[in-house]
Structure formats: structure tokens, C-alpha cells
Design an enzyme around this catalytic site. Structure first.
Site, PDB file in Angstrom:
ATOM      1  N   TYR A  53       0.849  -1.198   0.000  1.00  0.00           N
ATOM      2  CA  TYR A  53       0.000   0.000   0.000  1.00  0.00           C
ATOM      3  C   TYR A  53       0.884   1.247   0.000  1.00  0.00           C
ATOM      4  O   TYR A  53       1.212   1.835   1.020  1.00  0.00           O
ATOM      5  CB  TYR A  53      -0.976  -0.017   1.181  1.00  0.00           C
ATOM      6  CG  TYR A  53      -2.088  -1.036   1.047  1.00  0.00           C
ATOM      7  CD1 TYR A  53      -2.283  -1.739  -0.148  1.00  0.00           C
ATOM      8  CD2 TYR A  53      -2.950  -1.309   2.092  1.00  0.00           C
ATOM      9  CE1 TYR A  53      -3.293  -2.685  -0.285  1.00  0.00           C
ATOM     10  CE2 TYR A  53      -3.973  -2.248   1.969  1.00  0.00           C
ATOM     11  CZ  TYR A  53      -4.122  -2.939   0.784  1.00  0.00           C
ATOM     12  OH  TYR A  53      -5.127  -3.870   0.660  1.00  0.00           O
ATOM     13  N   HIS A 131      -0.750 -12.155  -0.087  1.00  0.00           N
ATOM     14  CA  HIS A 131      -1.662 -11.193  -0.715  1.00  0.00           C
ATOM     15  C   HIS A 131      -2.395 -11.776  -1.928  1.00  0.00           C
ATOM     16  O   HIS A 131      -3.562 -11.536  -2.117  1.00  0.00           O
ATOM     17  CB  HIS A 131      -0.874  -9.938  -1.127  1.00  0.00           C
ATOM     18  CG  HIS A 131      -1.691  -8.690  -1.199  1.00  0.00           C
ATOM     19  ND1 HIS A 131      -1.181  -7.441  -0.933  1.00  0.00           N
ATOM     20  CD2 HIS A 131      -2.987  -8.479  -1.520  1.00  0.00           C
ATOM     21  CE1 HIS A 131      -2.126  -6.533  -1.079  1.00  0.00           C
ATOM     22  NE2 HIS A 131      -3.222  -7.132  -1.453  1.00  0.00           N
ATOM     23  N   ARG A 132      -1.645 -12.560  -2.741  1.00  0.00           N
ATOM     24  CA  ARG A 132      -2.297 -13.089  -3.958  1.00  0.00           C
ATOM     25  C   ARG A 132      -1.491 -14.253  -4.517  1.00  0.00           C
ATOM     26  O   ARG A 132      -0.271 -14.148  -4.634  1.00  0.00           O
ATOM     27  CB  ARG A 132      -2.402 -11.994  -5.017  1.00  0.00           C
ATOM     28  CG  ARG A 132      -3.206 -12.387  -6.245  1.00  0.00           C
ATOM     29  CD  ARG A 132      -3.293 -11.226  -7.228  1.00  0.00           C
ATOM     30  NE  ARG A 132      -4.115 -10.141  -6.752  1.00  0.00           N
ATOM     31  CZ  ARG A 132      -5.454 -10.084  -6.871  1.00  0.00           C
ATOM     32  NH1 ARG A 132      -6.094 -11.049  -7.481  1.00  0.00           N
ATOM     33  NH2 ARG A 132      -6.136  -9.062  -6.405  1.00  0.00           N
ATOM     34  N   ASN A 162      -7.315 -13.627  -1.900  1.00  0.00           N
ATOM     35  CA  ASN A 162      -7.565 -13.889  -3.324  1.00  0.00           C
ATOM     36  C   ASN A 162      -7.362 -15.369  -3.654  1.00  0.00           C
ATOM     37  O   ASN A 162      -6.774 -15.717  -4.688  1.00  0.00           O
ATOM     38  CB  ASN A 162      -6.671 -12.984  -4.185  1.00  0.00           C
ATOM     39  CG  ASN A 162      -6.955 -11.522  -3.913  1.00  0.00           C
ATOM     40  OD1 ASN A 162      -8.071 -11.060  -4.143  1.00  0.00           O
ATOM     41  ND2 ASN A 162      -5.988 -10.806  -3.380  1.00  0.00           N
ATOM     42  N   GLN A 183      -9.098 -13.547   2.939  1.00  0.00           N
ATOM     43  CA  GLN A 183      -9.526 -12.197   2.562  1.00  0.00           C
ATOM     44  C   GLN A 183      -9.771 -12.158   1.055  1.00  0.00           C
ATOM     45  O   GLN A 183      -8.841 -12.210   0.264  1.00  0.00           O
ATOM     46  CB  GLN A 183      -8.465 -11.162   2.950  1.00  0.00           C
ATOM     47  CG  GLN A 183      -8.917  -9.743   2.641  1.00  0.00           C
ATOM     48  CD  GLN A 183      -7.930  -8.666   3.029  1.00  0.00           C
ATOM     49  OE1 GLN A 183      -7.699  -7.725   2.268  1.00  0.00           O
ATOM     50  NE2 GLN A 183      -7.338  -8.779   4.206  1.00  0.00           N
ATOM     51  N   SER A 211     -12.940  -4.623  -0.517  1.00  0.00           N
ATOM     52  CA  SER A 211     -13.794  -3.747  -1.349  1.00  0.00           C
ATOM     53  C   SER A 211     -15.269  -4.084  -1.130  1.00  0.00           C
ATOM     54  O   SER A 211     -16.012  -4.311  -2.087  1.00  0.00           O
ATOM     55  CB  SER A 211     -13.412  -3.820  -2.835  1.00  0.00           C
ATOM     56  OG  SER A 211     -12.161  -3.230  -3.065  1.00  0.00           O
ATOM     57  N   GLY A 259     -12.942   0.678   3.138  1.00  0.00           N
ATOM     58  CA  GLY A 259     -11.942   1.746   3.154  1.00  0.00           C
ATOM     59  C   GLY A 259     -12.653   3.081   3.140  1.00  0.00           C
ATOM     60  O   GLY A 259     -13.868   3.153   2.916  1.00  0.00           O
TER      61      GLY A 259
HETATM   62  N1  LIG Z   1      -6.690  -8.346  -0.480  1.00  0.00           N
HETATM   63  C1  LIG Z   1      -6.774  -7.600  -1.561  1.00  0.00           C
HETATM   64  O1  LIG Z   1      -6.321  -7.985  -2.668  1.00  0.00           O
HETATM   65  C2  LIG Z   1      -7.462  -6.276  -1.485  1.00  0.00           C
HETATM   66  C3  LIG Z   1      -7.775  -5.568  -2.657  1.00  0.00           C
HETATM   67  C4  LIG Z   1      -8.443  -4.336  -2.531  1.00  0.00           C
HETATM   68  C5  LIG Z   1      -8.757  -3.830  -1.261  1.00  0.00           C
HETATM   69  N2  LIG Z   1      -8.403  -4.530  -0.154  1.00  0.00           N
HETATM   70  C6  LIG Z   1      -8.742  -4.051   1.208  1.00  0.00           C
HETATM   71  O2  LIG Z   1     -10.126  -3.711   1.258  1.00  0.00           O
HETATM   72  C7  LIG Z   1     -10.254  -2.402   1.785  1.00  0.00           C
HETATM   73  C8  LIG Z   1     -11.519  -1.753   1.279  1.00  0.00           C
HETATM   74  O3  LIG Z   1     -11.533  -1.745  -0.119  1.00  0.00           O
HETATM   75  P1  LIG Z   1     -11.644  -0.393  -0.960  1.00  0.00           P
HETATM   76  O4  LIG Z   1     -11.142   0.732  -0.140  1.00  0.00           O
HETATM   77  O5  LIG Z   1     -11.041  -0.690  -2.276  1.00  0.00           O
HETATM   78  O6  LIG Z   1     -13.169  -0.268  -1.289  1.00  0.00           O
HETATM   79  P2  LIG Z   1     -14.546  -0.114  -0.502  1.00  0.00           P
HETATM   80  O7  LIG Z   1     -14.345  -0.230   0.948  1.00  0.00           O
HETATM   81  O8  LIG Z   1     -15.481  -1.027  -1.180  1.00  0.00           O
HETATM   82  O9  LIG Z   1     -14.961   1.346  -0.911  1.00  0.00           O
HETATM   83  C9  LIG Z   1     -14.300   2.485  -0.443  1.00  0.00           C
HETATM   84  C10 LIG Z   1     -15.091   3.679  -0.954  1.00  0.00           C
HETATM   85  O10 LIG Z   1     -16.354   3.667  -0.315  1.00  0.00           O
HETATM   86  C11 LIG Z   1     -16.640   4.937   0.157  1.00  0.00           C
HETATM   87  N3  LIG Z   1     -17.373   4.807   1.416  1.00  0.00           N
HETATM   88  C12 LIG Z   1     -16.983   4.144   2.526  1.00  0.00           C
HETATM   89  N4  LIG Z   1     -17.940   4.223   3.480  1.00  0.00           N
HETATM   90  C13 LIG Z   1     -18.942   4.945   2.937  1.00  0.00           C
HETATM   91  C14 LIG Z   1     -20.194   5.385   3.409  1.00  0.00           C
HETATM   92  N5  LIG Z   1     -20.611   5.040   4.644  1.00  0.00           N
HETATM   93  N6  LIG Z   1     -20.987   6.121   2.588  1.00  0.00           N
HETATM   94  C15 LIG Z   1     -20.569   6.442   1.345  1.00  0.00           C
HETATM   95  N7  LIG Z   1     -19.393   6.063   0.830  1.00  0.00           N
HETATM   96  C16 LIG Z   1     -18.577   5.322   1.623  1.00  0.00           C
HETATM   97  C17 LIG Z   1     -15.322   5.642   0.402  1.00  0.00           C
HETATM   98  O11 LIG Z   1     -15.600   7.004   0.235  1.00  0.00           O
HETATM   99  P3  LIG Z   1     -14.582   8.201   0.616  1.00  0.00           P
HETATM  100  O12 LIG Z   1     -13.439   7.971  -0.303  1.00  0.00           O
HETATM  101  O13 LIG Z   1     -15.368   9.420   0.297  1.00  0.00           O
HETATM  102  O14 LIG Z   1     -14.216   8.058   2.032  1.00  0.00           O
HETATM  103  C18 LIG Z   1     -14.452   5.016  -0.656  1.00  0.00           C
HETATM  104  O15 LIG Z   1     -14.495   5.791  -1.824  1.00  0.00           O
HETATM  105  C19 LIG Z   1      -8.970  -1.711   1.351  1.00  0.00           C
HETATM  106  O16 LIG Z   1      -8.724  -0.543   2.082  1.00  0.00           O
HETATM  107  C20 LIG Z   1      -7.965  -2.791   1.591  1.00  0.00           C
HETATM  108  O17 LIG Z   1      -7.619  -2.848   2.964  1.00  0.00           O
HETATM  109  C21 LIG Z   1      -7.763  -5.749  -0.237  1.00  0.00           C
END
Ligand SMILES: NC(=O)c1ccc[n+]([C@@H]2O[C@H](COP(=O)([O-])OP(=O)(O)OC[C@H]3O[C@@H](n4cnc5c(N)ncnc54)[C@H](OP(=O)(O)O)[C@@H]3O)[C@@H](O)[C@H]2O)c1
Length: 286
Positions: A53, A131-132, A162, A183, A211, A259
Site C-alpha cells: 500500500y 496477498h495473492r 484472493n 480475505q 472492497s 476503506g
Molecule cells: N486483499 C486484496 O487484494 C485487497 C484488494 C483491494 C482492497 N483490499 C482491502 O479492502 C479495503 C476496502 O476496499 P476499498 O477501499 O477498495 O473499497 P470499498 O471499501 O469497497 O470502498 C471504499 C469507498 O467507499 C466509500 N465509502 C466508505 N464508506 C462509505 C459510506 N458510509 N458512505 C458512502 N461512501 C462510503 C469511500 O468514500 P470516501 O473515499 O469518500 O471516504 C471510498 O471511496 C482496502 O482498504 C484494503 O484494505 C484488499
């Protein structure tokens, strides 16, 4: 806040992923620390980060350093807080666009895990994921590297990310109860991991949903989110709360890690932990 089992830990039912605070489009560091503090103040006990990250072209491990700094400068009780990190990805560019590469070579995984422990300021990582999976490295070698890291005390427990059903079963056979979590991606726009929710439930593992709101880097497939908006409008709450409550209702071992770039969004999302959807609403959402 409600809690769910994450191996030896109690994770807040809605936990927090710090990728948006760490890669391209991240806020300044002080704002990012404030967002993590707001989440911790509101009862989040589990933060997800990764060696990878950081923005493409910059030094690795920004997210790990951020999580460690936020925890060290928080004035709450740190004894209940756990940080998970992941190794095996790195950032790159393809045609000038930031991308993600996979390097699962066992020695590199181990080296990255040692670097992760240093960035997190710990001797033993609370929860360390691969991670993957990579098409270039047999998965048993990846899992073997995790087993070595456990044996050497660099991780207390491990997870995989993944991973498909076959890989989950393989990892569980090799690691036994030292494997505590899978995850994988899961959201209204990405439901194909439902079989992995089932297999993790069968094996007694946590399913950590990444996500969970559909991510922030690509436009959402809006028709798939329309029923969630309908329930949100009827209740006068955010669509994000409805999505996260639906994920929690899937099974008691599901832990979403939304996130956010802002305190307001993670604080709104945390309300999902106390939101009980009706049977009629769950039937509509599928
Ligand atoms: N293992 C893997 O391969 C992998 C891959 C991707 C992600 N991840 C993990 O998953 C986590 C979350 O994924 P992500 O950040 O990609 O996507 P997400 O959590 O699906 O979406 C984040 C988005 O949602 C918005 N949001 C969050 N809460 C909200 C609410 N209550 N109302 C309206 N909008 C809201 C945020 O807005 P704002 O920007 O305006 O705050 C941000 O733009 C990552 O931080 C990471 O730790 C892991």
C-alpha cells in the site's frame, strides 16, 4: 460495536482497510491519521494494511507505517487492537498507469514479512496474509513460506487472500488452526466469492471481505446496487450501511473491511454493525 472472531482476536464486525489512505489519491498524512483515530475511537479493533500500500513509483510500506503511527499516537487502549498486513504484491506501472505486480517467490515473501514487522514496529505480526497467488509459484510453496514465518515467530497467525476453494483447502491442510482468515473480494457487484464464504465457514475461518462497498477505483455496476439504494431510501440511511449489514447477515464469520478517505464515511459505515435487516429486505437484496 459488535465483534466477530478473527482467530485469537475479536475484530470489530466492521473493520477498516487503509488502502485509500495509502495509494494514489491518498489524503495528507495528518488527515489519514485522523481518519484512523476516528475509526479507533468509534470502536474499530482491526486495521487491514499491506506491504504494497504505497503509490506506484514511491517507497513501499506507506500503509504499514501509517497504521503503526496512527496506533502509536492514539490515546485509547491499544491492547485490543490488531493490525493485519499482506505480502506478495508490489506496485508498478503499465503503459504509464499504476498497477499491481505479484511476487510470491518464497524468499521474497519472507524478506517482505521481515520488513513488514519492522514497519509495524513489532517482533510478531498479529495476522500476516499472502496477498495473492501467483501463476509462477506452486501454492504449497507460498503456504510453506507462511509456515516458516509462523515457526520463526514473525507472525502469530496467518491468512490467505484472493484464494479459491482448492487453495483454501490446501492452505488449511498445511497450516491447520494457524490459518485463521481468507480475505477475498465480496460486494453486491462481486458475488462470485459466495462459495468461498461457505468453505471458510465449514473450516472455521473468518471471511474478510475486501472492497465490500464495490471499491473506489472503478465506476460501480449501478443496477447491482439499486436494491440496496431502495432499502436505504426507505429507511433514510446510507446505501453503504445497507450493503455492509447485508454482508454481515450472510454469515457470522464475515468481516467487511471498508476503506475510506474521510472520517465521515467510515463513521457512517460502522453503524451497519447495529443494523438488522428484515427478512423481506434480505430477500430483496438476495
Ligand atoms: N486483499 C486484496 O487484494 C485487497 C484488494 C483491494 C482492497 N483490499 C482491502 O479492502 C479495503 C476496502 O476496499 P476499498 O477501499 O477498495 O473499497 P470499498 O471499501 O469497497 O470502498 C471504499 C469507498 O467507499 C466509500 N465509502 C466508505 N464508506 C462509505 C459510506 N458510509 N458512505 C458512502 N461512501 C462510503 C469511500 O468514500 P470516501 O473515499 O469518500 O471516504 C471510498 O471511496 C482496502 O482498504 C484494503 O484494505 C484488499
Amino acid at each position: 460495536m459488535k465483534y466477530r472472531n478473527l482467530g485469537p482476536y475479536k475484530a470489530s464486525a466492521i473493520s477498516y482497510g487503509n488502502m485509500p489512505l495509502s495509494i494514489e489519491g491518498r489524503p495528507d498524512r495528518a488527515t489519514a491519521i485522523d481518519v484512523i483515530h476516528a475509526a479507533l475511537d468509534a470502536g474499530v479493533t482491526h486495521i487491514d494494511t499491506a506491504w504494497a500500500y504505497y503509490p506506484s513509483g514511491e517507497e513501499p510500506q506507506y500503509g504499514e507505517g501509517l497504521a503503526a503511527e496512527a496506533l502509536a499516537s492514539w490515546d485509547g487502549d491499544r491492547s485490543e487492537i490488531t493490525i493485519a498486513t499482506k505480502v506478495g504484491h508490489y506496485r508498478n506501472f503499465t503503459d504509464g498507469e499504476p498497477t499491481w505486480g505479484v511476487d510470491d517467490e518464497p524468499d521474497h515473501l519472507k524478506q517482505n514479512a521481515h520488513e513488514s514487522a519492522r514497519a509495524l514496529g513489532v517482533d510478531t505480526i498479529d495476522l500476516l496474509y499472502s496477498h495473492r497467488p501467483s501463476p509462477d509459484v506452486p501454492y504449497e510453496k507460498v503456504i510453506g513460506a507462511l509456515a516458516d514465518l509462523l515457526d520463526e515467530g514473525f507472525a502469530r497467525v496467518v491468512g490467505i487472500s484472493n484464494a479459491n476453494e482448492e487453495q483454501i483447502r490446501l492452505a488449511h491442510r498445511i497450516l491447520g488452526d494457524r490459518l485463521v482468515a481468507v480475505q477475498n473480494q465480496f460486494s453486491p457487484g462481486f458475488r462470485s466469492s459466495e462459495p468461498e464464504i461457505d468453505v471458510t465457514g465449514e473450516l472455521g475461518l473468518a471471511f474478510v471481505a475486501w472492497s465490500p462497498l464495490g471499491g473506489y477505483r472503478k465506476p460501480l455496476d449501478e443496477p447491482k446496487f439499486a436494491p440496496f439504494q431502495q432499502v436505504a431510501d426507505a429507511r433514510g440511511i446510507s446505501r453503504a450501511q445497507v450493503i455492509l449489514a447485508w454482508e454481515l447477515a450472510k454469515a457470522p464469520h464475515v468481516i467487511p473491511i471498508p476503506g475510506s478517505h474521510r472520517s465521515a464515511t467510515i463513521l457512517d459505515s460502522l453503524k451497519a454493525a447495529d443494523l438488522d435487516l428484515t427478512d423481506e429486505e434480505l430477500a430483496l437484496l438476495g
